[in-house]
Enzyme design. Structure first.
Site, PDB file in Angstrom:
ATOM      1  N   ASP A   1      49.016  46.273  54.800  1.00 49.40           N
ATOM      2  CA  ASP A   1      49.973  45.362  54.177  1.00 49.40           C
ATOM      3  C   ASP A   1      51.210  45.364  55.054  1.00 49.40           C
ATOM      4  O   ASP A   1      51.799  46.425  55.296  1.00 49.40           O
ATOM      5  CB  ASP A   1      50.339  45.839  52.761  1.00 49.40           C
TER       6      ASP A   1
ATOM      7  N   ASP B   1      40.730  42.284  43.377  1.00 56.19           N
ATOM      8  CA  ASP B   1      41.706  43.330  43.086  1.00 56.19           C
ATOM      9  C   ASP B   1      41.429  43.832  41.678  1.00 56.19           C
ATOM     10  O   ASP B   1      41.420  43.047  40.724  1.00 56.19           O
ATOM     11  CB  ASP B   1      43.135  42.781  43.155  1.00 56.19           C
TER      12      ASP B   1
END
Length: 251
Positions: A130, A11
């Site tokens: 997500d 990330d």
């Protein structure tokens, strides 16, 4: 049976690799190019880069990081975050990515999945999701790094993703992300059983056995982790050795 893949995920925020818990409490880890080169050495099957604030901040893709990484990494590289158009997909692939991952933008504009698959091939299009469990017991899809609940049923969405031509799904559970309690197996199994394209498990790996458990209890194609690898609690090779010891075919 296809060999299972072990995938480190980086990330990236402001050009640095970071990691948080349930998308909060972000800690800096290091330089993305150096981290990717280390995972390449460890035997990672793929590497995923997510620019975690690009969609939220309305920015484009970090192409300079992609270019530098592609010079040093010799496994497939998937890049996500800030990809809004077919031109963004093209630019990211030209910079050295093998696949793009579209998440928020795919929900807002599903045609992007179809156009990307038609122009560049399904193998280049991974749709990241997500999702989080609802009080009713199903799961709904979130966008903008887990910030906005779209009220879309997860299983309806994955079937639509497959119909539109995506080659792969990367499924991240917001409930288990960064918590290190193991992958969200009920969610993972439900999605794997709903589609025929490969599904990558993401969110929650906390110990060595979590990877093998995901492969044993669901038919997912790959397992992805960040914290465990970034903070040197485990190496990719240790995970592969554990899977092999349990009779799981890995690359």
């Amino acid at each position: 049976m296809l060999a299972k893949r072990i995938i480190p995920c980086l990330d990236v925020r402001d050009g640095r690799v970071v990691k948080g818990v349930n998308f909060e409490g972000i800690r800096e880890v290091g330089d993305p190019v150096e981290c990717a080169a280390e995972y390449n050495k460890q035997g990672a099957d793929e590497i995923v880069f997510y620019d975690i604030t690009a969609s939220h901040e309305g920015r484009g893709v970090m192409l300079d990081v992609v270019r530098e990484t592609a010079k040093r990494v010799f496994v497939p590289l998937t890049v996500g975050g800030g990809i809004k158009t077919v031109d963004d997909i093209r630019d990211t692939l030209r910079a050295g990515a093998d696949k793009v991952s579209v998440n928020s933008q795919a929900v807002k504009n599903p045609q992007l999945i179809k156009d990307g698959a038609d122009i560049f091939g399904s193998q280049c299009i991974c749709v990241g999701i997500d999702a989080k469990k609802t009080p009713a017991g199903n799961w709904t899809v979130y966008i903008n790094g887990g910030r906005i609940d779209m009220g879309i049923d997860l299983l309806d969405w994955v079937k639509e993703i497959e119909r539109l031509g995506a080659g792969e799904i990367c499924l991240n559970s917001i409930d288990t992300d960064g918590v290190k309690g193991g992958f969200d197996l009920p969610m993972l199994k439900a999605v794997v059983d709903a589609v025929s394209i490969p599904v990558i498990a993401s969110g929650g790996a906390g110990k060595l056995g979590d990877f093998a458990e995901a492969f044993q209890k669901t038919d997912c194609s790959a397992a992805l982790a960040a914290s465990l690898f970034h903070f040197k609690e485990l190496t990719v090779q240790q995970v592969k050795d554990d899977c092999r010891a349990k009779g799981i075919i890995v690359r």
